[in-house]
Design an enzyme around this catalytic site. Sequence first.
Site, PDB file in Angstrom:
ATOM      1  N   ARG A 247       0.696  -1.261   0.145  1.00 38.44           N
ATOM      2  CA  ARG A 247       0.062  -0.075   0.066  1.00 38.44           C
ATOM      3  C   ARG A 247       0.829   1.148  -0.282  1.00 38.44           C
ATOM      4  NH1 ARG A 247      -3.443  -2.691  -1.641  1.00 38.44           N
ATOM      5  NH2 ARG A 247      -5.556  -3.082  -0.774  1.00 38.44           N
ATOM      6  N   GLU A 276      -3.937   7.116  -6.143  1.00 37.75           N
ATOM      7  CA  GLU A 276      -4.161   6.416  -7.202  1.00 37.75           C
ATOM      8  C   GLU A 276      -5.565   6.488  -7.697  1.00 37.75           C
ATOM      9  OE1 GLU A 276      -3.607   2.217  -5.789  1.00 37.75           O
ATOM     10  OE2 GLU A 276      -1.442   2.502  -5.044  1.00 37.75           O
ATOM     11  N   HIS A 294      -0.102  -0.538  -9.871  1.00 38.69           N
ATOM     12  CA  HIS A 294      -0.824  -1.406  -8.876  1.00 38.69           C
ATOM     13  C   HIS A 294      -1.500  -2.621  -9.661  1.00 38.69           C
ATOM     14  CE1 HIS A 294      -3.256  -1.088  -4.688  1.00 38.69           C
ATOM     15  NE2 HIS A 294      -3.059  -2.587  -5.079  1.00 38.69           N
TER      16      HIS A 294
END
Length: 323
Positions: A247, A276, A294
């Site tokens: 994260r 994000e 990601h």
Amino acid sequence: MAPEMFPHMQPAQRWRVLIPRPLTPEAERVAGMRFDLRLASRPLSVAETLEGARAHDAQGMIIGTNLTLSAETIAALPAGLCVIATTGAGLDHIDLDAARARNIAIHNVPEIGAEDTADLTLMLLLMACRRATEHAATLRAGWPRRMGYAEKLGLRVTGRRLGIVGMGRIGQLVADRAKGFGMQVMYHQRRPAAGRSEPFFSDLDAMLPRVDTLSLHLPETEMTRGLLSAARIALMPHGSVLVNAARGGLVDEGALIEALASGQLAAAGLDVFCSEPGGNPALLALPNVAATPHVGSATEESRTGIALRCLDIVEKEMAQRLA
């Protein structure tokens, strides 16, 4: 409600389920067989998801981390909705207290994508150490001349001292892979992991001076947010490497940029960012950052397996509550 949002509308079969974004073809096929399904043709916004859930009087939903379910959003869901499964590994995009107050079961399936996330972690580690982003840029620019003997040299991976922060399923898989590259592995978490022989540190600050490569594998919580601060980066040996496929909020991005610019960190391999989508432009502009958007579990096998497990969870939960 716009009909084109839900092209896979079917007559009632069993329980009413809303999936507010496309899945893999196999998962969509199975979902259509099991449920009275409304499957979105594109990722829906929170407002569109609420509209679709109410119109379908959904009893279950399968969502991803692209949707943030706040307390206000959860309060506005249909009264009969009893279960939400998320395809993400974490639960930080859902207000769990609000869901608990509504007696809505919340489930995730973090273990299915673990193998592929571990693979990506090693890929980023290798890319960062061997300056893959810079070398790829040279090729794309036409490779106008041969590289100098001592120009843009990378770092040897074999023999590096890898510190893993969070020795859960993914952390253990990364440790096993790293040993295949001849790395020395140690780890930090609150208690020793069962069945692991690597050196264990309950104190992160005690481990950091002993490693030259660090890989983060924790969820983002109030306790872990900003865990890797400027002070902690300074504890690592000069020229260390950071990898983060967990994260973005685990790292102080301002401190990370400064450390990469000063050479305190030689390189970073990043799959996650504080903001994000989009990431941090100042961070992504650095030549010593290897980055992906990601995509830790982004393989056909993982994404199909995660979705199918979510279908199983939703079906089982509704069978227990509604049958």
